[in-house]
Design a protein around this motif. Structure first.
Motif, PDB file in Angstrom:
ATOM      1  N   ASP A   1      68.159  25.778  22.264  1.00 38.65           N
ATOM      2  CA  ASP A   1      67.932  25.824  20.820  1.00 38.65           C
ATOM      3  C   ASP A   1      66.654  25.068  20.472  1.00 38.65           C
ATOM      4  O   ASP A   1      65.839  25.528  19.673  1.00 38.65           O
TER       5      ASP A   1
ATOM      6  N   ARG B   1      75.126  30.702  13.943  1.00 31.16           N
ATOM      7  CA  ARG B   1      75.908  30.078  15.010  1.00 31.16           C
ATOM      8  C   ARG B   1      77.398  30.219  14.689  1.00 31.16           C
ATOM      9  O   ARG B   1      77.802  29.913  13.568  1.00 31.16           O
TER      10      ARG B   1
ATOM     11  N   ASN C   1      71.745  30.331  24.362  1.00 36.33           N
ATOM     12  CA  ASN C   1      71.605  29.403  23.249  1.00 36.33           C
ATOM     13  C   ASN C   1      72.830  29.507  22.342  1.00 36.33           C
ATOM     14  O   ASN C   1      73.771  30.252  22.636  1.00 36.33           O
TER      15      ASN C   1
END
Length: 202
Positions: A29, A47, A90
C-alpha cells in the motif's frame, strides 16, 4: 508440518498466514506511491472492512477443504506474484486473491469440493465475479497448478520454521525488504533439485 491434520496446527497456520499477508499488503500500500501497480479484477474500489485474519478464518470455517489446500493456496499466491510483478498483493486485492487461491487449490487437491457459487458466498462476492477471478487467476498462474511432493514439503518446512521464529522476530526486521520492493516472502525455484530459496518481488 507433517501433522497438518492436528487441530492445534491449522489455527496457528491461519494466524501466521494472515499476519504475513497483512504485512505484505500494508507494505505494498505504501509502495503504491513510488511504483506503478496494475489494476485488475482482483481489486476492490475500497478496502474491505473485514480483516485478513477474519476473512481467512471464515474461509477455513466454511470451505471445509483439506488443510493441505491452505499450503497449496500459499504456493499459488507465491507463483502468481512471481509471474505477475505488476500485481502486488495489497489491501485492495488480498481478499479476492485469497478466496480464489483457496478455491483453486481445493479443486486441484480434494476429491470433493464446493462449487464457485458457494465460494462466492463465503467470499462475499457474486458468482459471476468468482468465475472471472478464477479464470484470471488460472491465466495468471500460467495454469501451473501441480505442486510436487518435494515442493510441498519445502513450503511446509519453511512455514513451520517461520511460525516457530515469529514470536522472536522483530516485525520491522522481517522478510519484507526495506531496501528494495516489498516481498511476499520466499519463492522456491521448483525447477532446481536443491530448491534454493529466492526472494519474490511483488
Amino acid at each position: 508440518m507433517a501433522d497438518l491434520e492436528s487441530p492445534n496446527v491449522m489455527p496457528k497456520l491461519i494466524t501466521f498466514l494472515s499476519s504475513l499477508l497483512q504485512r505484505v499488503a500494508e507494505s505494498n500500500d505504501l509502495n503504491r506511491r513510488f511504483q506503478t501497480q496494475k489494476i485488475s479484477v482482483f481489486h476492490g474500489l475500497t478496502r474491505p472492512t473485514i480483516s485478513i485474519q477474519s476473512y481467512l478464518d471464515r474461509i477455513f470455517k466454511y470451505a471445509n477443504c483439506s488443510p493441505s489446500c491452505f499450503i497449496v493456496a500459499y504456493v499459488y499466491l507465491d507463483r502468481f506474484t512471481q509471474r505477475q510483478p505488476a500485481l502486488p498483493i495489497n489491501s485492495f486485492n488480498v481478499h479476492r486473491l485469497l478466496i480464489t487461491s483457496v478455491m483453486v487449490a481445493a479443486k486441484f487437491m480434494d476429491d470433493m469440493y464446493y462449487n464457485n457459487a458457494f465460494y462466492a458466498k463465503v467470499g462475499g462476492i457474486s458468482t459471476t465475479e468468482m468465475n472471472f477471478l478464477e479464470v484470471d487467476f488460472l491465466f495468471g498462474l500460467g495454469f501451473h497448478l501441480n505442486v510436487t511432493p518435494n515442493s510441498f514439503h519445502t513450503y511446509c518446512s519453511y512455514l513451520q520454521r517461520e511460525m516457530l521464529l515469529q514470536p522472536h522476530v522483530n516485525m520491522a526486521e522481517s522478510s519484507l525488504s526495506t531496501e528494495r520492493s516489498p516481498k511476499l516472502h520466499l519463492c522456491f525455484n521448483e525447477d532446481e533439485s536443491s530448491h534454493q530459496q529466492q526472494q519474490l518481488a511483488v
